[in-house]
Design a protein around this motif. Structure first.
Motif, PDB file in Angstrom:
ATOM      1  N   ILE A 138       0.834  -1.204   0.000  1.00  0.00           N
ATOM      2  CA  ILE A 138       0.000   0.000   0.000  1.00  0.00           C
ATOM      3  C   ILE A 138       0.868   1.253   0.000  1.00  0.00           C
ATOM      4  CG2 ILE A 138      -1.419   1.387   1.607  1.00  0.00           C
ATOM      5  CD1 ILE A 138      -3.102  -0.469  -0.115  1.00  0.00           C
ATOM      6  N   VAL A 139       2.028   1.169   0.659  1.00  0.00           N
ATOM      7  CA  VAL A 139       2.883   2.359   0.835  1.00  0.00           C
ATOM      8  C   VAL A 139       3.177   3.085  -0.492  1.00  0.00           C
ATOM      9  CG1 VAL A 139       5.110   3.207   1.687  1.00  0.00           C
ATOM     10  CG2 VAL A 139       3.819   1.540   3.036  1.00  0.00           C
ATOM     11  N   PRO A 140       3.524   2.365  -1.604  1.00  0.00           N
ATOM     12  CA  PRO A 140       3.776   3.071  -2.867  1.00  0.00           C
ATOM     13  C   PRO A 140       2.603   3.940  -3.327  1.00  0.00           C
ATOM     14  CG  PRO A 140       4.494   0.786  -3.029  1.00  0.00           C
ATOM     15  CD  PRO A 140       3.792   0.923  -1.707  1.00  0.00           C
ATOM     16  N   PHE A 141       1.381   3.471  -3.102  1.00  0.00           N
ATOM     17  CA  PHE A 141       0.211   4.223  -3.568  1.00  0.00           C
ATOM     18  C   PHE A 141      -0.065   5.456  -2.699  1.00  0.00           C
ATOM     19  CE2 PHE A 141      -0.318   0.113  -5.550  1.00  0.00           C
ATOM     20  CZ  PHE A 141      -0.690   0.470  -6.840  1.00  0.00           C
ATOM     21  N   GLY A 203       1.450   4.303   5.850  1.00  0.00           N
ATOM     22  CA  GLY A 203       0.657   3.067   5.762  1.00  0.00           C
ATOM     23  C   GLY A 203      -0.796   3.363   5.467  1.00  0.00           C
ATOM     24  N   MET A 204      -1.686   2.811   6.285  1.00  0.00           N
ATOM     25  CA  MET A 204      -3.114   3.043   6.045  1.00  0.00           C
ATOM     26  C   MET A 204      -3.925   2.814   7.317  1.00  0.00           C
ATOM     27  SD  MET A 204      -4.329  -0.337   3.902  1.00  0.00           S
ATOM     28  CE  MET A 204      -4.132  -2.016   4.502  1.00  0.00           C
ATOM     29  N   LEU A 223      -3.604  -7.020  -1.124  1.00  0.00           N
ATOM     30  CA  LEU A 223      -3.586  -7.855  -2.335  1.00  0.00           C
ATOM     31  C   LEU A 223      -3.870  -7.028  -3.581  1.00  0.00           C
ATOM     32  CD1 LEU A 223      -5.368 -11.132  -1.140  1.00  0.00           C
ATOM     33  CD2 LEU A 223      -2.999 -10.898  -1.940  1.00  0.00           C
ATOM     34  N   ASN A 224      -4.860  -6.134  -3.499  1.00  0.00           N
ATOM     35  CA  ASN A 224      -5.196  -5.298  -4.654  1.00  0.00           C
ATOM     36  C   ASN A 224      -4.003  -4.437  -5.062  1.00  0.00           C
ATOM     37  OD1 ASN A 224      -7.808  -4.250  -6.283  1.00  0.00           O
ATOM     38  ND2 ASN A 224      -6.425  -2.539  -5.917  1.00  0.00           N
ATOM     39  N   ALA A 225      -3.316  -3.868  -4.059  1.00  0.00           N
ATOM     40  CA  ALA A 225      -2.163  -3.005  -4.347  1.00  0.00           C
ATOM     41  C   ALA A 225      -1.078  -3.800  -5.075  1.00  0.00           C
ATOM     42  CB  ALA A 225      -1.625  -2.397  -3.061  1.00  0.00           C
ATOM     43  N   ARG A 226      -0.844  -5.022  -4.605  1.00  0.00           N
ATOM     44  CA  ARG A 226       0.177  -5.876  -5.215  1.00  0.00           C
ATOM     45  C   ARG A 226      -0.215  -6.224  -6.652  1.00  0.00           C
ATOM     46  NH1 ARG A 226       0.750 -11.123  -1.845  1.00  0.00           N
ATOM     47  NH2 ARG A 226       0.712  -9.603  -0.162  1.00  0.00           N
TER      48      ARG A 226
END
Ligand code: MN
Length: 272
Positions: A138-141, A203-204, A223-226
């Motif tokens: 998630i961190v990249p997004f 993070g989130m 999972l979606n982020a990956r």
């Protein structure tokens, strides 16, 4: 007490006056809020399971925390003492009021970011569970101009996107931690009425009307982020769920309560 005397008792002089200041900055002699009474044992078991599951699924390492609102009192919630999620047991849970004051601290160390939870519970009466993690994919997004979008039906709850909380824009230069009520309130404001908020460079925070939602959404967001990053890495165009499709998935009730995976995750995490 005279005005002069009262002034004397503020700030650092409190320690000099013989009162102890705890690790979180709260006064040790201060009255704790009253307990709302024992929670439903099922809620306590699910909260311990939630910690173990989030660790097991790789959403949390030694950091991150999850909480649940008290079943008897909407102004109380439970979360662990400062501890790695995989190690949490029922005895580690602390009851808090919505200002993050502990009911039963007993000298234990607390998570400095408990204000994420208390301020979201204050702002969102519909929320009964909150998870905060540094979910690696998630961190990249949270730091890129590329928005997170639902790539598959399991992440339909992303809808037309998720907000990003930039702590610097909200409260200026910080150590990045949501470690007081002002920062917590700014985060809750960024979350708005969504199911999750990405935290820039951090993070989130994910919410739900019960623990399986906060846990399930955390897992499927990761999972979606990956999967989204993989799809983008193929180099062609990417077709996301249309917001209308996402809405229809949510309406159909499919996957919404996470009953099937919850049973599996809990069995794997608690060994029963
Ligand atoms: Mn954190």
């Amino acid at each position: 007490m005279t005005t002069t005397r009262r002034r004397f008792l503020t700030g650092a002089s409190i320690a000099a006056a013989g009162m102890l200041v705890g690790p979180s900055g709260t006064l040790m002699g201060q009255q704790s809020p009253a307990s709302a009474g024992p929670a439903d044992p099922g809620l306590i078991e699910d909260l311990v399971a939630a910690y173990r599951i989030l660790a097991q699924e790789g959403i949390m390492d030694a950091y991150g925390h999850v909480s649940a609102r008290h079943n008897r009192d909407a102004n109380r919630f439970f979360m662990s003492r400062s501890l790695a999620p995989a190690l949490v047991t029922a005895d580690d849970l602390i009851e808090y009021d919505l200002d993050s004051n502990p009911v039963n601290l007993k000298g234990r160390a607390q998570y400095s970011e408990r204000f994420i939870h208390s301020e979201i519970y204050k702002a969102r009466p519909d929320v009964r569970a909150v998870a905060h993690s540094h979910s690696p994919s998630i961190v990249p997004f949270g730091v890129s101009s590329v928005p997170i979008r639902p790539v598959y039906h399991m992440a339909a709850f992303i809808g037309d996107g998720l907000p990003i909380f930039d702590i610097r824009k909200a409260v200026g230069m910080t150590d990045m931690l949501v470690s007081n009520a002002v920062r917590g309130r700014a985060l809750a404001q960024a979350l708005g009425n969504k199911v999750a908020v990405l935290m820039r460079g951090h993070g989130m925070a994910v919410v739900g009307p019960a623990l399986p939602y906060a846990v399930g959404r955390s897992i499927y967001l990761e999972l979606n982020a990956r999967v989204q990053a993989q799809a983008m890495g193929l180099g062609g165009g990417v077709t996301y769920l249309d917001p209308e499709e996402a809405r229809k998935v949510m309406e159909s009730g499919e996957n919404r309560g996470y009953e099937r995976p919850w049973e599996l995750w809990k069995m794997k995490a608690l060994g029963k």
